[in-house]
Design an enzyme around this catalytic site. Structure first.
Site, PDB file in Angstrom:
ATOM      1  N   HIS A 183      60.994  34.829  38.430  1.00  0.00           N
ATOM      2  CA  HIS A 183      59.976  35.487  39.245  1.00  0.00           C
ATOM      3  C   HIS A 183      59.548  34.524  40.350  1.00  0.00           C
ATOM      4  O   HIS A 183      59.634  33.295  40.200  1.00  0.00           O
ATOM      5  CB  HIS A 183      58.761  35.852  38.405  1.00  0.00           C
ATOM      6  CG  HIS A 183      58.981  37.001  37.484  1.00  0.00           C
ATOM      7  ND1 HIS A 183      57.945  37.794  37.052  1.00  0.00           N
ATOM      8  CD2 HIS A 183      60.103  37.494  36.905  1.00  0.00           C
ATOM      9  CE1 HIS A 183      58.413  38.737  36.251  1.00  0.00           C
ATOM     10  NE2 HIS A 183      59.723  38.565  36.138  1.00  0.00           N
TER      11      HIS A 183
ATOM     12  N   GLU B 187      56.654  33.511  41.334  1.00  0.00           N
ATOM     13  CA  GLU B 187      55.639  32.533  40.944  1.00  0.00           C
ATOM     14  C   GLU B 187      56.231  31.378  40.135  1.00  0.00           C
ATOM     15  O   GLU B 187      55.897  30.214  40.373  1.00  0.00           O
ATOM     16  CB  GLU B 187      54.540  33.193  40.101  1.00  0.00           C
ATOM     17  CG  GLU B 187      53.790  34.296  40.798  1.00  0.00           C
ATOM     18  CD  GLU B 187      54.317  35.691  40.477  1.00  0.00           C
ATOM     19  OE1 GLU B 187      53.490  36.602  40.337  1.00  0.00           O
ATOM     20  OE2 GLU B 187      55.555  35.860  40.375  1.00  0.00           O
TER      21      GLU B 187
ATOM     22  N   CYS C 273      52.348  39.061  36.555  1.00  0.00           N
ATOM     23  CA  CYS C 273      52.631  39.663  35.249  1.00  0.00           C
ATOM     24  C   CYS C 273      52.156  38.695  34.154  1.00  0.00           C
ATOM     25  O   CYS C 273      51.715  37.576  34.456  1.00  0.00           O
ATOM     26  CB  CYS C 273      54.136  39.914  35.122  1.00  0.00           C
ATOM     27  SG  CYS C 273      55.110  38.398  34.905  1.00  0.00           S
TER      28      CYS C 273
ATOM     29  N   CYS D  78      53.932  35.181  34.337  1.00  0.00           N
ATOM     30  CA  CYS D  78      53.505  34.367  35.467  1.00  0.00           C
ATOM     31  C   CYS D  78      52.049  33.914  35.321  1.00  0.00           C
ATOM     32  O   CYS D  78      51.717  32.781  35.666  1.00  0.00           O
ATOM     33  CB  CYS D  78      53.728  35.130  36.760  1.00  0.00           C
ATOM     34  SG  CYS D  78      55.491  35.408  37.093  1.00  0.00           S
TER      35      CYS D  78
END
Length: 156
Positions: free
Chosen positions: A53, A55, A83, A86
């Site tokens: 992801h 992040e 999410c 993260c």
């Protein structure tokens, strides 16, 4: 344009890079003392890694830049509400401030499904700023998923 908008614009550029690679267009930058020290965009499909992801990739780059897993005195800017994975990485890396653009009603845990970052049972609760440049971030995401549906591609 204030600093939050300026740095979110950089995160939007990262999201556009994801779009260029046919990834869900989410981008992230991490700022320390006015300088971008980490950036990332979604790469789950490209490298076939569920943890890739924006992040997580930006946090890894920022930690390498600082030579520390503690990302004190930083701000994380991301184009989509984090999410659970993260948010956990944000807590564990001690990022004191998070700014996100678009809410994520399906997986966001900074106010949408729950508010993980303000849960006092954790040893760290960053400040969260919501909705900075939400419209352009939302439009990127909507356009991407509309294209996916039109092409009847299997994604994600």
């Amino acid at each position: 344009m204030n600093d939050d908008e300026r740095f979110m614009a950089y995160a939007l550029r990262e999201a556009e890079r994801a779009l260029d690679h046919q990834e869900v267009p989410v981008g992230c930058v991490i700022v320390h003392e006015g300088e971008i020290i980490g950036k990332g965009y979604n790469q789950r499909e490209t490298i076939q890694d569920p943890t890739a992801h924006a992040e997580v990739l930006a946090i890894t780059a920022a930690a390498a830049h600082l030579g520390s897993w503690r990302l004190e005195n930083t701000t994380l800017y991301v184009t989509l509400e984090p999410c659970p994975m993260c948010a956990g990485a944000i807590i564990l890396s001690r990022i004191p401030r998070v700014v996100f653009a678009a809410h994520d009603p399906k997986a966001g845990v900074c106010g949408s499904l729950m508010d993980l970052l303000s849960d006092t049972r954790f040893n760290h609760q960053p400040e969260v700023v919501r909705g900075v440049l939400a419209e352009p971030a939302s439009q990127l995401l909507k356009g991407f998923f509309q294209t996916v549906r039109t092409q009847k591609r299997r994604f994600p």
